[in-house]
Design an enzyme around this catalytic site. Sequence first.
Site, PDB file in Angstrom:
ATOM      1  N   HIS A 164       0.825  -1.195   0.000  1.00  0.00           N
ATOM      2  CA  HIS A 164       0.000   0.000   0.000  1.00  0.00           C
ATOM      3  C   HIS A 164       0.862   1.249   0.000  1.00  0.00           C
ATOM      4  O   HIS A 164       1.835   1.339   0.735  1.00  0.00           O
ATOM      5  CB  HIS A 164      -0.889   0.035   1.248  1.00  0.00           C
ATOM      6  CG  HIS A 164      -2.156  -0.750   1.092  1.00  0.00           C
ATOM      7  ND1 HIS A 164      -3.199  -0.311   0.310  1.00  0.00           N
ATOM      8  CD2 HIS A 164      -2.544  -1.938   1.593  1.00  0.00           C
ATOM      9  CE1 HIS A 164      -4.177  -1.195   0.355  1.00  0.00           C
ATOM     10  NE2 HIS A 164      -3.812  -2.208   1.129  1.00  0.00           N
ATOM     11  N   CYS A 233       0.648   2.048  -5.706  1.00  0.00           N
ATOM     12  CA  CYS A 233      -0.199   2.864  -6.566  1.00  0.00           C
ATOM     13  C   CYS A 233       0.406   4.242  -6.778  1.00  0.00           C
ATOM     14  O   CYS A 233       1.239   4.728  -6.025  1.00  0.00           O
ATOM     15  CB  CYS A 233      -1.622   2.973  -6.013  1.00  0.00           C
ATOM     16  SG  CYS A 233      -1.744   3.807  -4.451  1.00  0.00           S
ATOM     17  N   ARG A 242       0.637   2.955 -11.719  1.00  0.00           N
ATOM     18  CA  ARG A 242       1.384   2.197 -10.720  1.00  0.00           C
ATOM     19  C   ARG A 242       2.818   2.710 -10.698  1.00  0.00           C
ATOM     20  O   ARG A 242       3.346   3.142 -11.723  1.00  0.00           O
ATOM     21  CB  ARG A 242       1.411   0.701 -11.058  1.00  0.00           C
ATOM     22  CG  ARG A 242       0.046   0.076 -11.135  1.00  0.00           C
ATOM     23  CD  ARG A 242      -0.611  -0.052  -9.771  1.00  0.00           C
ATOM     24  NE  ARG A 242      -1.915  -0.684  -9.890  1.00  0.00           N
ATOM     25  CZ  ARG A 242      -3.050  -0.026 -10.098  1.00  0.00           C
ATOM     26  NH1 ARG A 242      -3.031   1.299 -10.203  1.00  0.00           N
ATOM     27  NH2 ARG A 242      -4.186  -0.668 -10.216  1.00  0.00           N
TER      28      ARG A 242
END
Lengths: 265, 58
Positions: A164, A233, A242
């Site tokens: 993340h 991300c 990305r």
Amino acid sequence: MGARLVVRTLSELCVTIGTLIVLLVVYVLYWTGVRADRAMDGEVDRLHEQWSTVAQPAGQSAGQSAGQPAGRPTGGPTSRPGERPAERPGGQQAGRQSGGETVPQQPSHAPGASFAVMYIPRLGSGWAKPVLQGTGTDVLKRGLGHYDRTAGLGETGNFAVAGHRRTYGDPFKDLPELRSGDAVVLTDGTTWFTYRVDGAPYRTRPDDIGVIDPVPAGSGFRGPGRYLTLTTCEPEWGHSHRLIVWAHLDATRPVTEGKPRALLS
Amino acid sequence: MYGWIWRHLPGNAWVRALISLLLVLAIVYALFQYVFPWAEPLLPFNDVTVDNGMAVNR
């Protein structure tokens, strides 16, 4: 009378929805981080515990972690310099290696199980995150995720890991800070793997799966090698792209010989 | 809405206030435990992989 009721109900509804949104923001920005940090610390602790109990019968006596450097999660079982790893599975060697020699097969890991700890000194001296098998949503809530069907840690091919950027502990928040030559250190309990970042972070489309190929497309790597790919991300709060970071295996070192230089500075 | 709830709570003002507080806490707990975990994946912060979280058959 009727109009007053309508206005009052409407305003109460607005206040309620506003409160809900504020609570959701608190949840996303703060609470997921609290939960994820706890989960990730738990995974790291469990790995260290598991490694120390596995290592103990194999010649490592009691009194472990006596001389650990303070202020950091301990790196695997003991780190006593000079101890020869007689019980190590054959084939793997300390020091530099440039491909060619064989590394023992990684055991295949159960989905969602943690099997390694990653350290990236550039992201902070205390930055240590567990690496779990798989990249499902639930897995990524508890740590970094190793893409199924990519090479194992230290193997020839591409060890690809997702994490993340924001929410759930923000593990890869500062990924764009990584520069060529930065160390990405991993341990599986028996060996330290020091990867070195190649090039600046690379921005790509969300469906560009070539970046986790054994020889990643767009990375500049030519032939087969022991590569590492980190994905998250981009932009920070969005999902239109990305961000990719590539690295190659620079050195390995048995944990019994202590931490690699990259973690000591 | 809130006035209606207040009027239907039993007891005097203090008891009502206490019950209201408990209701609010219960709702916040339910939101954090069940509703938000369900809603959060609908937000774009989970898309961190290049294969959409699936092992791609190629």
